[in-house]
Design a protein around this motif. Sequence first.
Motif, PDB file in Angstrom:
ATOM      1  N   ILE A   1      52.728  35.860  52.595  1.00 18.28           N
ATOM      2  CA  ILE A   1      53.020  35.509  51.211  1.00 18.28           C
ATOM      3  C   ILE A   1      54.079  36.464  50.683  1.00 18.28           C
ATOM      4  O   ILE A   1      54.144  37.620  51.103  1.00 18.28           O
ATOM      5  CB  ILE A   1      51.732  35.568  50.372  1.00 18.28           C
ATOM      6  N   GLU A   2      54.892  35.988  49.777  1.00 15.99           N
ATOM      7  CA  GLU A   2      55.908  36.831  49.153  1.00 15.99           C
ATOM      8  C   GLU A   2      55.219  37.885  48.284  1.00 15.99           C
ATOM      9  O   GLU A   2      54.259  37.588  47.571  1.00 15.99           O
ATOM     10  CB  GLU A   2      56.840  35.991  48.279  1.00 15.99           C
ATOM     11  N   LEU A   3      55.696  39.103  48.335  1.00 10.47           N
ATOM     12  CA  LEU A   3      55.094  40.199  47.590  1.00 10.47           C
ATOM     13  C   LEU A   3      55.346  40.085  46.091  1.00 10.47           C
ATOM     14  O   LEU A   3      54.459  40.381  45.288  1.00 10.47           O
ATOM     15  CB  LEU A   3      55.635  41.530  48.106  1.00 10.47           C
ATOM     16  N   GLU A   4      56.513  39.656  45.690  1.00 12.42           N
ATOM     17  CA  GLU A   4      56.898  39.694  44.278  1.00 12.42           C
ATOM     18  C   GLU A   4      55.936  38.966  43.340  1.00 12.42           C
ATOM     19  O   GLU A   4      55.523  39.536  42.334  1.00 12.42           O
ATOM     20  CB  GLU A   4      58.319  39.172  44.091  1.00 12.42           C
ATOM     21  N   PRO A   5      55.525  37.710  43.621  1.00 12.57           N
ATOM     22  CA  PRO A   5      54.607  37.053  42.675  1.00 12.57           C
ATOM     23  C   PRO A   5      53.243  37.742  42.599  1.00 12.57           C
ATOM     24  O   PRO A   5      52.650  37.827  41.530  1.00 12.57           O
ATOM     25  CB  PRO A   5      54.463  35.627  43.194  1.00 12.57           C
ATOM     26  N   VAL A   6      52.778  38.278  43.711  1.00 15.08           N
ATOM     27  CA  VAL A   6      51.498  38.988  43.704  1.00 15.08           C
ATOM     28  C   VAL A   6      51.638  40.281  42.912  1.00 15.08           C
ATOM     29  O   VAL A   6      50.807  40.601  42.062  1.00 15.08           O
ATOM     30  CB  VAL A   6      51.012  39.270  45.143  1.00 15.08           C
ATOM     31  N   GLU A   7      52.706  41.021  43.174  1.00 13.05           N
ATOM     32  CA  GLU A   7      52.936  42.275  42.464  1.00 13.05           C
ATOM     33  C   GLU A   7      53.061  42.035  40.964  1.00 13.05           C
ATOM     34  O   GLU A   7      52.489  42.771  40.160  1.00 13.05           O
ATOM     35  CB  GLU A   7      54.204  42.945  43.005  1.00 13.05           C
ATOM     36  N   THR A   8      53.772  41.001  40.574  1.00 17.26           N
ATOM     37  CA  THR A   8      53.931  40.670  39.155  1.00 17.26           C
ATOM     38  C   THR A   8      52.578  40.371  38.523  1.00 17.26           C
ATOM     39  O   THR A   8      52.268  40.865  37.437  1.00 17.26           O
ATOM     40  CB  THR A   8      54.877  39.457  38.994  1.00 17.26           C
ATOM     41  N   ALA A   9      51.761  39.579  39.198  1.00 19.66           N
ATOM     42  CA  ALA A   9      50.437  39.234  38.677  1.00 19.66           C
ATOM     43  C   ALA A   9      49.540  40.469  38.583  1.00 19.66           C
ATOM     44  O   ALA A   9      48.796  40.640  37.618  1.00 19.66           O
ATOM     45  CB  ALA A   9      49.787  38.169  39.554  1.00 19.66           C
ATOM     46  N   VAL A  10      49.621  41.352  39.575  1.00 24.77           N
ATOM     47  CA  VAL A  10      48.807  42.563  39.566  1.00 24.77           C
ATOM     48  C   VAL A  10      49.201  43.457  38.396  1.00 24.77           C
ATOM     49  O   VAL A  10      48.340  43.952  37.656  1.00 24.77           O
ATOM     50  CB  VAL A  10      48.927  43.324  40.904  1.00 24.77           C
ATOM     51  N   PHE A  11      50.493  43.666  38.194  1.00 19.86           N
ATOM     52  CA  PHE A  11      50.919  44.531  37.101  1.00 19.86           C
ATOM     53  C   PHE A  11      50.609  43.908  35.735  1.00 19.86           C
ATOM     54  O   PHE A  11      50.299  44.622  34.787  1.00 19.86           O
ATOM     55  CB  PHE A  11      52.394  44.912  37.242  1.00 19.86           C
ATOM     56  N   GLU A  12      50.642  42.599  35.638  1.00 20.03           N
ATOM     57  CA  GLU A  12      50.243  41.940  34.388  1.00 20.03           C
ATOM     58  C   GLU A  12      48.749  42.159  34.146  1.00 20.03           C
ATOM     59  O   GLU A  12      48.329  42.461  33.027  1.00 20.03           O
ATOM     60  CB  GLU A  12      50.565  40.444  34.428  1.00 20.03           C
ATOM     61  N   SER A  13      47.932  42.032  35.183  1.00 15.09           N
ATOM     62  CA  SER A  13      46.495  42.296  35.055  1.00 15.09           C
ATOM     63  C   SER A  13      46.246  43.743  34.655  1.00 15.09           C
ATOM     64  O   SER A  13      45.363  44.040  33.853  1.00 15.09           O
ATOM     65  CB  SER A  13      45.773  42.002  36.372  1.00 15.09           C
ATOM     66  N   MET A  14      47.040  44.656  35.204  1.00 13.07           N
ATOM     67  CA  MET A  14      46.894  46.067  34.855  1.00 13.07           C
ATOM     68  C   MET A  14      47.246  46.312  33.393  1.00 13.07           C
ATOM     69  O   MET A  14      46.590  47.114  32.723  1.00 13.07           O
ATOM     70  CB  MET A  14      47.739  46.937  35.779  1.00 13.07           C
ATOM     71  N   ARG A  15      48.259  45.636  32.886  1.00 10.79           N
ATOM     72  CA  ARG A  15      48.624  45.773  31.474  1.00 10.79           C
ATOM     73  C   ARG A  15      47.475  45.277  30.589  1.00 10.79           C
ATOM     74  O   ARG A  15      47.140  45.912  29.590  1.00 10.79           O
ATOM     75  CB  ARG A  15      49.907  45.020  31.167  1.00 10.79           C
ATOM     76  N   GLN A  16      46.871  44.164  30.968  1.00 11.36           N
ATOM     77  CA  GLN A  16      45.738  43.644  30.207  1.00 11.36           C
ATOM     78  C   GLN A  16      44.556  44.612  30.270  1.00 11.36           C
ATOM     79  O   GLN A  16      43.886  44.858  29.264  1.00 11.36           O
ATOM     80  CB  GLN A  16      45.327  42.270  30.735  1.00 11.36           C
ATOM     81  N   TYR A  17      44.297  45.165  31.444  1.00  8.70           N
ATOM     82  CA  TYR A  17      43.207  46.116  31.616  1.00  8.70           C
ATOM     83  C   TYR A  17      43.458  47.367  30.777  1.00  8.70           C
ATOM     84  O   TYR A  17      42.549  47.891  30.124  1.00  8.70           O
ATOM     85  CB  TYR A  17      43.070  46.467  33.096  1.00  8.70           C
ATOM     86  N   GLU A  18      44.697  47.833  30.751  1.00  9.95           N
ATOM     87  CA  GLU A  18      45.050  48.998  29.945  1.00  9.95           C
ATOM     88  C   GLU A  18      44.794  48.719  28.468  1.00  9.95           C
ATOM     89  O   GLU A  18      44.241  49.563  27.756  1.00  9.95           O
ATOM     90  CB  GLU A  18      46.519  49.367  30.163  1.00  9.95           C
ATOM     91  N   THR A  19      45.162  47.528  28.015  1.00 10.08           N
ATOM     92  CA  THR A  19      44.921  47.150  26.627  1.00 10.08           C
ATOM     93  C   THR A  19      43.425  47.172  26.319  1.00 10.08           C
ATOM     94  O   THR A  19      43.003  47.680  25.274  1.00 10.08           O
ATOM     95  CB  THR A  19      45.501  45.748  26.345  1.00 10.08           C
ATOM     96  N   GLU A  20      42.625  46.646  27.242  1.00  8.61           N
ATOM     97  CA  GLU A  20      41.168  46.666  27.054  1.00  8.61           C
ATOM     98  C   GLU A  20      40.636  48.098  26.989  1.00  8.61           C
ATOM     99  O   GLU A  20      39.785  48.414  26.158  1.00  8.61           O
ATOM    100  CB  GLU A  20      40.481  45.921  28.196  1.00  8.61           C
ATOM    101  N   LEU A  21      41.140  48.964  27.865  1.00 11.39           N
ATOM    102  CA  LEU A  21      40.696  50.356  27.861  1.00 11.39           C
ATOM    103  C   LEU A  21      41.060  51.052  26.559  1.00 11.39           C
ATOM    104  O   LEU A  21      40.263  51.817  26.004  1.00 11.39           O
ATOM    105  CB  LEU A  21      41.309  51.126  29.034  1.00 11.39           C
ATOM    106  N   LEU A  22      42.249  50.783  26.063  1.00  8.56           N
ATOM    107  CA  LEU A  22      42.690  51.418  24.822  1.00  8.56           C
ATOM    108  C   LEU A  22      41.892  50.931  23.617  1.00  8.56           C
ATOM    109  O   LEU A  22      41.806  51.625  22.612  1.00  8.56           O
ATOM    110  CB  LEU A  22      44.183  51.186  24.608  1.00  8.56           C
ATOM    111  N   GLN A  23      41.317  49.750  23.719  1.00  9.65           N
ATOM    112  CA  GLN A  23      40.534  49.205  22.620  1.00  9.65           C
ATOM    113  C   GLN A  23      39.067  49.631  22.678  1.00  9.65           C
ATOM    114  O   GLN A  23      38.311  49.370  21.754  1.00  9.65           O
ATOM    115  CB  GLN A  23      40.621  47.678  22.608  1.00  9.65           C
ATOM    116  N   MET A  24      38.669  50.296  23.758  1.00  9.27           N
ATOM    117  CA  MET A  24      37.284  50.758  23.893  1.00  9.27           C
ATOM    118  C   MET A  24      37.036  51.892  22.908  1.00  9.27           C
ATOM    119  O   MET A  24      37.955  52.620  22.546  1.00  9.27           O
ATOM    120  CB  MET A  24      37.002  51.239  25.314  1.00  9.27           C
ATOM    121  N   PRO A  25      35.778  52.063  22.477  1.00  4.13           N
ATOM    122  CA  PRO A  25      35.456  53.173  21.569  1.00  4.13           C
ATOM    123  C   PRO A  25      35.823  54.515  22.191  1.00  4.13           C
ATOM    124  O   PRO A  25      35.792  54.680  23.414  1.00  4.13           O
ATOM    125  CB  PRO A  25      33.935  53.069  21.396  1.00  4.13           C
TER     126      PRO A  25
END
Length: 118
Positions: free
Chosen positions: A6-30
Amino acid sequence: CGNPGIELEPVETAVFESMRQYETELLQMPADAEEPVLVSKRLLQMKEAQLERLREGVNRLQDLLLMGDLSKQDYTTRLERLRTLIVKKERNRLAKLPIERIDYTRSADGIDVRVKFR
């Protein structure tokens, strides 16, 4: 294996997008939640270790230049290569730290990537 790669780029893009979402969730935690603190401490420790290795490499290169073992052009080339290598490794290590597993499913419409965080 009968499964084509599989091409790396679409997987890498999806992973980094998931990481951005996860970071947002962490920052919103108490603020009293411990998980973000542990992740932040590990990230900070890794960052400090990588910076130290970079400094050591740069110091060795400077020593070689001062001793006359390297020309200025060789020094510049090696220094740039060292910096590029450190940045690539840093990005890879930091990306792996919070991730437990990555699953992807290929279909006719594209790739569905699911990232499970620690």
